[in-house]
Design a protein around this motif. Structure first.
Motif, PDB file in Angstrom:
ATOM      1  N   PHE A  67      34.459 -31.515 -39.904  1.00 48.76           N
ATOM      2  CA  PHE A  67      35.159 -32.084 -38.867  1.00 48.76           C
ATOM      3  C   PHE A  67      33.902 -33.157 -38.504  1.00 48.76           C
ATOM      4  N   GLY A  68      32.631 -32.814 -38.378  1.00 51.53           N
ATOM      5  CA  GLY A  68      31.891 -33.753 -37.769  1.00 51.53           C
ATOM      6  C   GLY A  68      31.711 -35.070 -38.688  1.00 51.53           C
ATOM      7  N   GLN A  69      31.737 -34.836 -39.929  1.00 49.20           N
ATOM      8  CA  GLN A  69      31.541 -35.763 -41.085  1.00 49.20           C
ATOM      9  C   GLN A  69      32.938 -36.509 -41.156  1.00 49.20           C
ATOM     10  N   ARG A  70      33.975 -36.014 -41.012  1.00 51.35           N
ATOM     11  CA  ARG A  70      35.099 -36.386 -40.998  1.00 51.35           C
ATOM     12  C   ARG A  70      35.332 -37.556 -39.685  1.00 51.35           C
ATOM     13  N   ASN A  92      30.579 -35.433 -52.054  1.00 44.49           N
ATOM     14  CA  ASN A  92      29.531 -34.770 -52.678  1.00 44.49           C
ATOM     15  C   ASN A  92      29.504 -33.399 -52.318  1.00 44.49           C
ATOM     16  N   ASN A  93      29.587 -33.213 -50.893  1.00 46.96           N
ATOM     17  CA  ASN A  93      29.206 -31.797 -50.370  1.00 46.96           C
ATOM     18  C   ASN A  93      30.881 -30.999 -50.423  1.00 46.96           C
ATOM     19  N   GLN A  94      31.733 -31.503 -51.484  1.00 46.17           N
ATOM     20  CA  GLN A  94      33.132 -31.104 -51.327  1.00 46.17           C
ATOM     21  C   GLN A  94      33.712 -30.666 -50.000  1.00 46.17           C
ATOM     22  N   LEU A  95      33.526 -31.432 -49.146  1.00 45.60           N
ATOM     23  CA  LEU A  95      34.204 -31.303 -47.795  1.00 45.60           C
ATOM     24  C   LEU A  95      35.710 -31.800 -47.706  1.00 45.60           C
ATOM     25  N   ASP A  96      36.159 -32.693 -48.895  1.00 44.59           N
ATOM     26  CA  ASP A  96      37.380 -32.646 -48.947  1.00 44.59           C
ATOM     27  C   ASP A  96      38.204 -31.585 -49.392  1.00 44.59           C
ATOM     28  N   LYS A  97      37.994 -30.717 -49.927  1.00 46.21           N
ATOM     29  CA  LYS A  97      38.424 -29.358 -50.508  1.00 46.21           C
ATOM     30  C   LYS A  97      38.223 -28.575 -49.408  1.00 46.21           C
ATOM     31  N   ARG A  98      37.351 -28.573 -48.584  1.00 48.16           N
ATOM     32  CA  ARG A  98      37.266 -27.743 -47.308  1.00 48.16           C
ATOM     33  C   ARG A  98      38.504 -27.996 -46.448  1.00 48.16           C
ATOM     34  N   PHE A  99      38.763 -29.563 -46.216  1.00 46.33           N
ATOM     35  CA  PHE A  99      39.743 -29.977 -45.560  1.00 46.33           C
ATOM     36  C   PHE A  99      41.049 -29.595 -45.685  1.00 46.33           C
ATOM     37  N   LEU A 160      43.542 -38.984 -47.272  1.00 45.05           N
ATOM     38  CA  LEU A 160      43.300 -37.728 -46.775  1.00 45.05           C
ATOM     39  C   LEU A 160      43.300 -37.260 -45.481  1.00 45.05           C
ATOM     40  N   PHE A 161      42.484 -38.014 -44.526  1.00 41.40           N
ATOM     41  CA  PHE A 161      42.604 -37.637 -43.333  1.00 41.40           C
ATOM     42  C   PHE A 161      43.913 -37.604 -42.631  1.00 41.40           C
ATOM     43  N   TYR A 190      42.140 -35.138 -52.315  1.00 37.54           N
ATOM     44  CA  TYR A 190      43.174 -34.218 -52.509  1.00 37.54           C
ATOM     45  C   TYR A 190      44.296 -34.481 -51.386  1.00 37.54           C
ATOM     46  N   GLY A 191      44.955 -35.533 -51.712  1.00 44.32           N
ATOM     47  CA  GLY A 191      46.091 -36.017 -50.737  1.00 44.32           C
ATOM     48  C   GLY A 191      47.407 -35.349 -50.808  1.00 44.32           C
ATOM     49  N   ASN A 192      47.710 -34.876 -52.184  1.00 42.77           N
ATOM     50  CA  ASN A 192      48.976 -34.291 -52.467  1.00 42.77           C
ATOM     51  C   ASN A 192      48.750 -32.711 -52.464  1.00 42.77           C
ATOM     52  N   ARG A 193      49.039 -32.151 -51.133  1.00 42.04           N
ATOM     53  CA  ARG A 193      48.776 -30.668 -50.949  1.00 42.04           C
ATOM     54  C   ARG A 193      49.713 -30.092 -52.029  1.00 42.04           C
ATOM     55  N   ASN A 194      51.054 -30.385 -51.997  1.00 42.23           N
ATOM     56  CA  ASN A 194      52.085 -29.754 -52.748  1.00 42.23           C
ATOM     57  C   ASN A 194      51.632 -29.518 -54.344  1.00 42.23           C
TER      58      ASN A 194
END
Length: 385
Positions: A67-70, A92-99, A160-161, A190-194
């Motif tokens: 969340f800090g990086q976002r 690179n830290n795969q924070l998008d997947k964590r989000f 994504l956000f 990973y915008g499409n969560r469905n």
């Protein structure tokens, strides 16, 4: 004495890092709880100059957090500064997947319990925190603003956000400046969560025999419900059940307790699954060939009474025996091949059609006296939610 000192030294080496880690987590949790209200108020009041020092303090205590990086990326885009390095670090830290995992957990009814059990996983940042919604609102505003010229990386990350899908390339091109160089391979978000979540697949179709003269089962309607794994991966797994209504069928000679009886099946149930490999995916259309395996359970119409003796359970209670009714069924292996095409709808769910070949040897049992066709074709329409 030397041995005792050596053991004590090893004990210190083992315990000291663990103690330091616990203290670091406690410090991070404490500082996060203190800083979050200030971050939320500053973003809500558009006091962006106060956010950067708070993020630096947070990072000093907790390291790089999702969340800090976002929030850092959002702030750079708002201030029209170069965000490329921070976006690259985020991906690179795969924070998008964590989000995405955070969004999925926040959607659940037990989100509070999930957070309490995994505080460290969520960087001591509660699920459904107001800051999430503020970032989402700011991201949507940036995407729709005419005052910003966004590059491809920024468009992807803001979608994504904002928890929306990336637009078509033609739409995205309208937001490009003529002087901005387009990257060769933009980072994947990973915008499409469905698409990335477990899919629920109700279906309806028709199964018919392929050739042969012994067509005991004709063309019959099938329906069912399957679970489908994430469509983000190449290998796709399915599992569930299907029921075929044997309305268009003929009688079967069956050996029941040594006697030749004539039976007629009302339905056949399939329990099993499939393994597929995604060969094409452009978001709007996905093509998946698959292998099918399972068990067919065919009703014969015979019900028999089975007597069971009484028994004592482990607590000493006695349960009387008696007669229980049981259906007599024809059970056999079910193998097949399928080819599924999925098409994305406006709500980002999928509708699909599947063509299949099925090998089901119903007469493999010695009790089935009538030759039955083993080769079938099918067509199914399904929805993936």
């Amino acid at each position: 004495m030397m041995i005792r000192q050596f053991i004590f030294a090893v004990f210190l080496l083992i315990c000291f890092p663990a103690t330091q880690k616990v203290r670091a987590q406690e410090t991070c949790e404490k500082h996060t709880a203190e800083i979050l209200p200030f971050l939320t108020n500053s973003l809500n009041s558009n006091e962006f100059d106060k956010i950067e020092p708070l993020l630096n303090t947070l990072q000093a205590s907790c390291g790089v957090t999702e969340f800090g990086q976002r929030l850092r990326i959002l702030l750079l885009i708002i201030e029209k500064k170069n965000s490329s390095a921070e976006i690259e670090r985020y991906i690179n830290n795969q924070l998008d997947k964590r989000f995405v995992q955070r969004l999925d957990a926040a959607d659940q009814d037990d989100f509070m319990a999930q957070y309490e059990q995994n505080k460290e996983k969520y960087n001591f940042y509660p699920l459904r925190h107001p800051l999430d919604n503020l970032i989402k609102i700011r991201a949507k505003a940036l995407l729709s603003s005419d005052n910003y010229t966004l590059n491809n990386d920024e468009i992807d990350i803001l979608h994504l956000f904002a928890d929306t899908d990336t637009p078509e390339n033609g739409q995205a091109d309208q937001n490009y400046s003529q002087n901005v160089e387009r990257p060769v391979s933009p980072p994947k978000t990973y915008g499409n969560r469905n698409k990335s979540k477990l899919g629920y697949v109700p279906l309806v179709g028709v199964m018919s025999p392929l050739g042969g003269s012994n067509k005991i089962f004709g063309s019959n309607v099938t329906f069912g419900f399957m679970f489908m794994s994430s469509l983000e991966r190449k290998f796709i797994f399915e599992g569930g059940f299907k029921v075929r209504i044997n309305a268009n069928d003929r009688n079967i000679d069956y050996n029941y307790e040594g006697s030749n009886v004539t039976v007629n099946s009302s339905a056949t149930g399939f329990i099993g699954g499939a393994v597929g490999y995604k060969i094409f995916d452009n978001e709007k259309c996905i093509l998946i060939p698959k292998g099918i395996i399972g068990i067919d359970i065919t009703d014969t119409g015979i019900t028999e009474s089975i007597y069971s003796d009484g028994y004592y359970d482990p607590d000493g209670y006695y349960y009387e025996g008696g007669y229980n009714d049981r259906m007599v069924t024809i059970n056999n292996v079910h193998l097949g091949l399928g080819f599924a095409s999925l098409f994305q709808m406006k709500n980002k769910k999928y509708i699909g059609i599947e063509l299949g070949y099925h090998y089901a040897p119903y007469d493999a049992s010695s009790k089935v006296l009538t030759p039955i066709q083993s080769n079938y074709g099918s067509v199914e329409v399904f929805f993936r939610f």
